[in-house]
Design a protein around this motif. Structure first.
Motif, PDB file in Angstrom:
ATOM      1  N   ALA A  25      19.860   4.058  64.451  1.00 43.78           N
ATOM      2  CA  ALA A  25      20.357   4.484  64.566  1.00 43.78           C
ATOM      3  C   ALA A  25      22.471   3.744  64.474  1.00 43.78           C
ATOM      4  O   ALA A  25      22.242   2.770  64.155  1.00 43.78           O
ATOM      5  CB  ALA A  25      20.681   3.362  66.463  1.00 43.78           C
ATOM      6  N   GLY A  26      22.524   4.744  64.265  1.00 42.33           N
ATOM      7  CA  GLY A  26      24.735   4.903  63.854  1.00 42.33           C
ATOM      8  C   GLY A  26      24.179   4.750  62.342  1.00 42.33           C
ATOM      9  O   GLY A  26      25.985   4.937  61.720  1.00 42.33           O
ATOM     10  N   ALA A  27      23.199   4.448  61.587  1.00 38.78           N
ATOM     11  CA  ALA A  27      23.295   4.778  60.462  1.00 38.78           C
ATOM     12  C   ALA A  27      23.541   6.108  59.590  1.00 38.78           C
ATOM     13  O   ALA A  27      23.121   6.942  59.908  1.00 38.78           O
ATOM     14  CB  ALA A  27      21.639   4.028  59.624  1.00 38.78           C
ATOM     15  N   PRO A  28      24.643   6.257  58.114  1.00 37.70           N
ATOM     16  CA  PRO A  28      24.576   7.412  57.701  1.00 37.70           C
ATOM     17  C   PRO A  28      23.443   8.001  57.286  1.00 37.70           C
ATOM     18  O   PRO A  28      23.011   7.370  56.348  1.00 37.70           O
ATOM     19  CB  PRO A  28      25.886   6.618  56.675  1.00 37.70           C
ATOM     20  CG  PRO A  28      25.841   5.735  56.642  1.00 37.70           C
ATOM     21  CD  PRO A  28      25.094   4.479  57.818  1.00 37.70           C
ATOM     22  N   VAL A  29      24.296   9.388  57.218  1.00 33.56           N
ATOM     23  CA  VAL A  29      23.229  10.606  57.164  1.00 33.56           C
ATOM     24  C   VAL A  29      23.317  11.483  55.335  1.00 33.56           C
ATOM     25  O   VAL A  29      24.872  11.732  55.844  1.00 33.56           O
ATOM     26  CB  VAL A  29      22.488  11.049  57.879  1.00 33.56           C
ATOM     27  CG1 VAL A  29      21.034  10.010  58.409  1.00 33.56           C
ATOM     28  CG2 VAL A  29      23.068  12.109  58.536  1.00 33.56           C
ATOM     29  N   THR A  30      22.706  11.779  54.583  1.00 25.85           N
ATOM     30  CA  THR A  30      23.300  12.783  53.901  1.00 25.85           C
ATOM     31  C   THR A  30      22.398  14.313  54.599  1.00 25.85           C
ATOM     32  O   THR A  30      21.112  14.000  54.529  1.00 25.85           O
ATOM     33  CB  THR A  30      22.803  12.879  52.260  1.00 25.85           C
ATOM     34  OG1 THR A  30      23.142  11.513  52.014  1.00 25.85           O
ATOM     35  CG2 THR A  30      22.582  14.671  52.011  1.00 25.85           C
ATOM     36  N   ALA A  31      23.284  14.583  55.455  1.00 28.10           N
ATOM     37  CA  ALA A  31      23.110  16.365  56.140  1.00 28.10           C
ATOM     38  C   ALA A  31      23.570  17.093  55.395  1.00 28.10           C
ATOM     39  O   ALA A  31      24.409  17.618  55.098  1.00 28.10           O
ATOM     40  CB  ALA A  31      23.343  15.843  57.641  1.00 28.10           C
ATOM     41  N   LEU A  32      22.383  18.300  55.143  1.00 30.24           N
ATOM     42  CA  LEU A  32      22.660  19.928  54.938  1.00 30.24           C
ATOM     43  C   LEU A  32      22.527  20.632  56.332  1.00 30.24           C
ATOM     44  O   LEU A  32      21.644  20.654  57.023  1.00 30.24           O
ATOM     45  CB  LEU A  32      21.968  19.476  53.526  1.00 30.24           C
ATOM     46  CG  LEU A  32      21.950  21.935  53.618  1.00 30.24           C
ATOM     47  CD1 LEU A  32      23.717  21.727  52.720  1.00 30.24           C
ATOM     48  CD2 LEU A  32      20.811  21.825  51.935  1.00 30.24           C
TER      49      LEU A  32
END
Length: 506
Positions: A296-303
């Motif tokens: 929860a709350g952790a940044p992700v690399t999203a496409l």
């Protein structure tokens, strides 16, 4: 005097070659302009599907066939020189009336029923295209003064007509649609046809049919009325982009709520005051999957394959600050509308790549994405080239080993497409689940479905638990044997075989 000499003597005087070539080239080109613009005119009311495109092409071909037949029949019975100018003027008037006619009729025939599609298409193209198609056989008749040159004359004029159609197709698709609204294209074409008809009538000194003061006044009055109707005709668009008729509708029950409408459907919902608010159920499902894709709350690399109203990118930016997101969106003008009306802010953390998603995806870093969303639609249909196994392979290539792919799909009973699409994704990803409403999965109604896939085992229990917390409506997730039974023997879609529209319409 022999019969051949008498026939030549009785033949109406031929047109100058340059004028004949211009008439055939221009009238054939105008038909193709009408055909292309007609798809954009009727799209907001009946959608942009294969059936819509097929209807426009079919009606245009029918108009060409009957127009050419009628033009040839009349040319054998009357002097074609007296009919060319009236045909152009009438085609101009019919073209000017097309826009308001479709706008008013479209409100009545809204929907994607076959009857409505065919009727709107007929209203858009049959009369003006038929009148324009009558011109070529009339010109051919005039130019056949020497029977020894029949093949040469017919071949040259036929070739010029084809070249006119090609030029108009490329010019409209690459230039006009990108530069001008459909309303302006249609009115400009109408004016060009009308003025050309009047000038031709004057040139041929056949003012009794096309250019007497009375006839000129009548044509001018009808043209002004058509222009006035066009000006006041209702339009469903706030912005007409290269790909869609787009509008933003305020939610009367929620101060910040805005719905993005593209052509005939509601495509996205954005709350300007709270990006965490998700109105559409399928978006809630995808958000639930994203919530458990990382701590929860952790940044992700999203496409994101498809931007629409950028609901999910803005949601992820709010709940996972610092996430690096890339959105592949075909329609650059839609992105500008999102910035102006839906609060979209792009920057280093939210990058937009404008262009076809399949092409743009090939340029994305391999093995970089933690989370991939597939939400690209042409009207209510996943574009066929984004539904194939080859596309799924490209998506997997852009993902980390444990990343999750969530694809939104719309289908209707008997659910041939969602079964085929799920089978296609299963052919590439070893771990797949399917989320949907119970009645939709049972084949009782059309619905959105979300395919969830990964190269690693999916956190199914966590997804179910999260949906139970955040999704107010009934929802079911199939996996394992239940999913296998649902997919059954559905065929995998490939670049060589992807009849998406037919699967949806069965």
């Amino acid at each position: 005097m022999d019969d051949e000499s008498k026939a030549v003597e009785d033949q109406p005087k031929a047109l100058p070659d340059a004028l004949a070539a211009t008439l055939v080239f221009g009238s054939s080109g105008a038909v193709l302009v009408l055909e292309i613009v007609a798809q954009r005119l009727i799209g907001p009311y009946v959608g942009l599907t294969l059936q819509t495109t097929s209807s426009v092409i079919g009606m245009a071909l029918a108009a060409i066939a009957y127009g050419a037949w009628a033009g040839g029949w009349l040319a054998d019975r009357r002097d074609p020189r007296t009919m060319l100018a009236p045909a152009l003027i009438l085609a101009g008037i019919a073209t000017a009336l097309t826009f308001p006619l479709i706008r008013y009729a479209g409100e009545i025939l809204r929907g994607n029923a076959a009857g409505g599609v065919l009727l709107l298409t007929a209203l858009a193209v049959v009369v003006p295209a038929g009148l324009l198609s009558a011109i070529s056989p009339m010109v051919v008749k005039l130019q056949l003064s020497d029977l020894r040159r029949t093949g040469q004359v017919v071949g040259r004029l036929s070739g010029l007509g084809t070249l006119g159609g090609i030029t108009a197709t490329l010019g409209t698709g690459f230039v006009l649609v990108a530069a001008l609204p459909s309303r302006v294209i249609m009115l400009s074409l109408a004016v060009l046809l009308g003025v050309s008809g009047l000038a031709l009538g004057w040139y041929l000194r056949r003012l009794d049919a096309a250019g007497t003061p009375k006839a000129r006044v009548t044509a001018a009055v009808v043209g002004l009325v058509a222009a006035g109707l066009t000006a006041i005709a209702p339009t469903p668009c706030d912005v007409e982009t290269e790909y869609s008729c787009a509008s933003v509708v305020a939610d009367q029950n929620r101060p910040g709520g805005r719905t993005l409408v593209l052509n005939a459907g509601d495509h996205s919902y954005v709350d300007l005051n709270d990006p965490r608010h998700l109105e559409f159920e399928y978006v809630q499902w995808i958000a639930a999957v994203s919530d458990v894709a990382a701590p929860a709350g952790a940044p992700v690399t999203a496409l994101h394959v498809g931007g629409g109203g950028f609901t999910l990118p803005q949601y992820l930016a709010a709940v996972r600050p610092g996430s690096a997101q890339t959105v592949l969106e075909l329609d650059g003008e839609l992105v500008e509308l999102d910035k102006a009306e839906l609060g979209l802010e792009t920057g280093p953390d939210l990058r937009v790549v404008v262009g076809d998603a399949r092409v743009s995806l090939a340029g994305q870093p391999a093995g970089a994405a933690d989370f991939v969303v597939g939400d690209a639609f042409g009207d209510l249909v996943v574009p066929w080239h984004l539904s194939t196994r080859e596309m799924a392979v490209q998506v997997r290539g852009a993902m980390k080993d444990g990343a999750i792919y969530a694809q939104n799909v719309i289908d209707y009973p008997p659910l041939h497409f969602i079964r085929a699409q799920t089978a296609t994704v299963q052919d590439v990803f070893p771990h797949v689940a399917l989320i949907g409403p119970p009645d939709g999965l049972a084949g009782k109604e059309g619905a959105n479905f979300v395919i969830v896939a990964s190269a690693a085992p999916l956190p199914l229990d966590a997804i179910r638990a999260r949906m139970a917390q955040t999704v107010p409506g009934p929802v079911t997730m199939l996996d394992g044997a239940e999913l296998a039974a649902f997919v059954d023997d559905a065929r995998v879609l490939t670049d060589d075989y992807a009849p998406v529209d037919q699967l949806l319409s069965r």
